[in-house]
Design a protein around this motif. Structure first.
Motif, PDB file in Angstrom:
ATOM      1  N   PRO A  64      -7.699   7.749   0.219  1.00 40.83           N
ATOM      2  CA  PRO A  64      -7.349   8.766  -0.748  1.00 40.83           C
ATOM      3  C   PRO A  64      -8.469   9.127  -1.703  1.00 40.83           C
ATOM      4  O   PRO A  64      -8.360  10.086  -2.422  1.00 40.83           O
ATOM      5  N   ALA A  65      -9.546   8.352  -1.709  1.00 36.94           N
ATOM      6  CA  ALA A  65     -10.661   8.736  -2.570  1.00 36.94           C
ATOM      7  C   ALA A  65     -11.166  10.110  -2.214  1.00 36.94           C
ATOM      8  O   ALA A  65     -11.770  10.796  -3.034  1.00 36.94           O
ATOM      9  N   ASP A 110      -6.278  13.769  -6.399  1.00 36.90           N
ATOM     10  CA  ASP A 110      -5.927  12.584  -7.161  1.00 36.90           C
ATOM     11  C   ASP A 110      -4.472  12.659  -7.596  1.00 36.90           C
ATOM     12  O   ASP A 110      -4.150  12.773  -8.774  1.00 36.90           O
ATOM     13  N   PHE A 111      -3.576  12.589  -6.641  1.00 40.22           N
ATOM     14  CA  PHE A 111      -2.169  12.736  -6.970  1.00 40.22           C
ATOM     15  C   PHE A 111      -1.632  11.484  -7.645  1.00 40.22           C
ATOM     16  O   PHE A 111      -2.009  10.374  -7.316  1.00 40.22           O
ATOM     17  N   THR A 143       1.566   8.929  -8.626  1.00 38.57           N
ATOM     18  CA  THR A 143       2.559   8.318  -7.756  1.00 38.57           C
ATOM     19  C   THR A 143       3.962   8.892  -7.925  1.00 38.57           C
ATOM     20  O   THR A 143       4.896   8.426  -7.314  1.00 38.57           O
ATOM     21  N   LEU A 145       0.839  -1.186   0.000  1.00 41.31           N
ATOM     22  CA  LEU A 145       0.000   0.000   0.000  1.00 41.31           C
ATOM     23  C   LEU A 145       0.876   1.237   0.000  1.00 41.31           C
ATOM     24  O   LEU A 145       1.596   1.503   0.945  1.00 41.31           O
ATOM     25  N   ARG A 146       0.829   1.986  -1.084  1.00 37.67           N
ATOM     26  CA  ARG A 146       1.614   3.210  -1.164  1.00 37.67           C
ATOM     27  C   ARG A 146       0.657   4.391  -1.171  1.00 37.67           C
ATOM     28  O   ARG A 146      -0.358   4.376  -1.824  1.00 37.67           O
TER      29      ARG A 146
END
Lengths: 683, 114
Positions: free
Chosen positions: A33-34, A38-39, A41, A13-14
């Motif tokens: 993160p939802a 919306d970064f 990676t 999980l990142r």
């Protein structure tokens, strides 16, 4: 150190660092993160070495937190927030009395009033909303629940003493979907929920959440004339909006809840009664909140956020001939600044304003001819905080916070809090926390359930603000015996009150004294927990907790009544065929405890036992998932353990010994339920 | 029907079942847009598990790979890629068991020299 891992234990999980940082300010949940920007990676990332369990410890945080995802919430009926902890060893949910269905959380052996409840990271369900508040958040509306034990972050105020519980609702910015679910149990309770969201543009989205429930029958299986559970009719609706751009985030919501709760001598057993004892509680509640964030430095997580929230809670309660009506208004504003300084350091600082206004009308004497007494009370509190976090590759994380608040009722408050975690390696993590918390007591709003008795309510005129220290620490880790994943943890927390508002039920069986703590009050809570996956699809959690909660009402140190000394829990989840089938069983053993000193009858015999024994509670559920559907069937309290005499003096509720508050175990017996969920998602 | 006939029928049925149950193979896909959170993983897992012939789905954000275990008699890599497209992902096959076993067979005669 290289750890052997099975297929079921991939450390993968990142999380984008900025999303995690913003996530805390705006959404509370780094693992959600939802709700964040919306970064991609290519930003700096942190890595959490744990599997995506439905219930997971957040070892990248300095705080001792765990996350219950929506998958965890489908392991049991979870019709509302209060029913969402059946599979959780840390949080207990007890009935406050045997008549109204009021429930309260217990964390670290202490009542839920010392847990700061948050929705979307905004303080919620405070004061008059607390007694029935766990029923105000429908289960299908929740995306996740975060539980933090011990002293919490100073960002959300000074109120947390034993921990925080934050609920994240379904988000409008997630994939567009429509979801419907229905639930029915054999006790006559039926619930329905609907949720839908739509993207109006790339940046703007809105969602609608609906809930309705009704209890069509009232059962009296113990033949005491009182309904075993209340008849509840509730409707609630929430509309929320989200606007997400690279520089600016806006989230807003408005909600309404209407509830009618009837209990007491209702139903066919009471049909012949000329003057039945009735409980009627009518509640209307409105809430609105707005969260804005301006991101001025995305590279360093720099943002300024403004949170505004308002609520009004109008509750009219009749307990036999006693009345408590309250209108509680709340305004809350919080301005936050956050920024990272390099990879190691981050700073959060802010200002907050909280305004509480209570308009109360009550009649504590069971005489309808007497007029209602009016009691108004307002408190305005302004404050500021600063919180520094040190993070060395998620190996060593420390967080120190200090806040100052000024209350119009109680003056200055200084709240220091410190958290530290050292992730030595996967098998060993050490954490420690210390901090202070305060809470303003509202004698009637907090304890309105006491009106379900003949006890006279005697309230000390000048209740001081509650003030407590909490210290805690523990060790935990993940090991791989036989190449299978095993998570373990041992922790201990100590809470010591400097001031506390206590309810003394021991002094007289005919009265409840709500007074300032005259002596000491403390809680020791120690917990050990193991989660093991002997095969890929099987997860077994076993936990044991010991509570030592004592206080001094002025007559020497005694064990806190209606507080179990221990709890043991075994929860087994089996989800074969990629989770298409799901089988869940949870057995909890609630330990023994004591009841308040009993009244005696004319013969001098006690009306109830001064202690109660340990009792079991078994829940089970089977779920079948289809592409768009899920069908579940289950049972609660399958051991059918019931308290023998949940209501004292039920044969004469107008008499002096009537008391529905001596409750420690379920009133209703085994219960079966069935439900379905339908979700259609447009990708 | 005699007992012998019943046993024969059962044996034939069992034989046909065994014959049809090909051992699952694994195919590894990369997807666009990239997976970057748990929700992405859940979306892929919770949908692909209902595709005919799929026996298992594993995702790895670190490697940006989705490993699908499937019955080659019941579905194909093309059908799996179509299943990805239904949920908004363009899936590209990296490698699969069959290819690996083929390449291993080809490589067998050229085993490392000692």
């Amino acid at each position: 150190m290289k750890v052997p891992m099975s297929d079921a234990a991939r450390p993968a999980l990142r999380i984008p660092l900025l999303a995690a940082t913003l996530g805390f300010a705006l959404n509370a949940l780094p693992q959600e993160p939802a709700d964040s920007l919306d970064f991609e990676t290519d930003l700096d990332e942190i890595v959490i070495t744990q599997k995506l369990d439905s219930r997971r410890k957040m070892r990248d945080s300095a705080m001792q937190s765990e996350l219950l995802t929506s998958a965890e919430l489908t392991r049991a009926a979870c019709c509302n927030l209060g029913e969402s902890f059946a599979t959780n060893p840390s949080v207990d949910v007890n009935y406050s009395d045997a008549a109204t269905g009021a429930r309260q959380i217990r964390l670290l052996g202490l009542p839920g009033t010392y847990v700061q409840m948050l929705t979307e990271n905004i303080p919620a369900l405070r004061g008059a909303a607390a007694p029935f508040g766990l029923g105000y958040i429908p289960g299908p509306w929740m995306q996740s629940i975060q539980i933090s034990k011990g002293a919490s972050s100073v960002k959300n105020g000074y109120e947390s003493v034993t921990g925080q519980i934050n609920v994240e609702y379904l988000k409008p910015q997630t994939d567009q979907s429509v979801a419907v679910n229905a639930y029915a149990d054999h006790m006559g309770r039926v619930e329905g929920n609907a949720a839908g969201n739509i993207h109006l543009s790339d940046r703007l989205s809105t969602g609608l959440l609906l809930h309705g429930e009704n209890t069509f029958a009232s059962h009296d299986n113990n033949d005491d004339g009182f309904a075993d559970s209340p008849r509840v009719r509730q409707v609630s609706v929430m509309n929320r909006w989200g606007y997400f751009s690279p520089k600016y985030i806006l989230q807003a919501a408005a909600s309404y809840l209407g509830e009618k709760r009837e209990s007491g001598q209702i139903g066919h057993h009471a049909a012949h009664m000329a003057d039945p004892y009735l409980i009627d509680i009518a509640t209307q509640r409105g809430e609105a909140w707005l969260k804005n964030a301006y991101i001025f430095d995305a590279e360093h997580g720099g943002n300024v956020a403004l949170i505004l929230a308002a609520s009004i809670h109008d509750q009219k309660s009749d307990y036999g001939r006693r009345t408590y009506d309250v209108i509680q208004k709340n305004l809350y504003a919080s301005l936050l600044f956050e920024r990272n300084f390099g990879k190691l350091h981050s700073l959060s600082a802010g200002l907050s304003l909280n305004m509480d206004d209570y308009r109360q009308h009550y009649r504590l004497i069971p005489d309808p001819s007497t007029s209602l007494t009016r009691l108004d009370r307002s408190e305005n509190t302004a404050g500021g905080y600063a919180q520094y976090t040190f993070n060395l590759d998620s190996r060593i994380v420390a967080m120190a916070g200090l806040r100052y608040d000024y209350s119009s009722l109680y003056g200055s408050m200084l709240t220091p809090r410190l958290h530290a975690r050292w992730n030595v390696a996967d098998p060993l993590s050490v954490h420690f926390s210390a901090g202070k918390g305060y809470r303003t007591p509202y004698a009637l709003a907090d304890n309105s359930y006491l009106l379900a008795s003949s006890r006279a309510l005697i309230i000390e005129p000048d209740l001081r603000q509650e003030e407590a220290w909490n210290l805690g620490g523990g060790v935990s880790g993940t090991v791989y015996p036989f190449n299978r994943r095993l998570e373990w943890g041992v922790e201990y927390y100590y809470t010591s009150f400097r001031n506390q508002t206590v309810v003394d039920l021991d002094r007289s069986p005919m009265a409840a004294y709500i007074i300032n703590l005259p002596g000491r009050s403390f809680s020791h809570a120690a917990q050990a927990e193991v989660t093991f996956r002997p095969i890929d699809d099987l997860s077994i959690t076993a936990a044991y907790r010991y509570n030592d909660v004592k206080l001094d009402y002025g007559r020497g140190l005694v064990e806190k009544p209606l507080t179990s000394r221990s709890k043991g829990l075994v929860s087994i989840g089996y989800s074969p065929m990629m989770g298409i089938w799901q089988f869940d069983v949870t057995l909890a053993i609630t330990g023994k405890g004591r009841l308040p000193d009993p009244a005696t009858d004319a013969d001098g015999s006690p009306l109830w036992n001064p202690t109660y024994k340990a009792f079991p509670s078994l829940n089970a559920q089977i779920t079948r998932n289809f592409r768009h559907w899920s069908v579940y069937i289950g049972g609660e309290n399958l051991t059918n353990y019931r308290q023998n005499t949940p209501i004292i003096g039920a044969d004469n509720p107008w008499g002096p010994t009537f008391d529905a508050t001596m409750i420690y175990a379920p009133v209703h017996g085994a219960m079966a339920y069935i439900g379905f969920r339908y979700t259609f998602t447009k990708y | 029907m005699t007992i012998r006939n019943i046993l024969t029928a059962v044996a034939l049925a069992a034989g046909s079942l065994c014959a049809s149950a090909a051992s699952p193979v694994e195919a590894v896909f990369t997807v666009l847009p990239k997976m970057h959170c748990e929700n992405c993983e859940n979306k892929i897992k919770s949908n692909l598990r209902f595709e005919k012939g799929v026996k298992g789905v594993e995702t790895s954000i670190a490697d940006q790979e989705v490993t699908v275990k499937y019955d080659p008699d019941k579905t194909t890599e093309e059908k799996l890629a179509e299943a990805f497209s239904k949920i908004g992902y363009k899936a590209t096959l990296c490698h699969n068991d069959a290819e690996e076993s083929d390449s291993e067979n080809e490589a067998a005669p050229q085993a490392p020299e000692e």
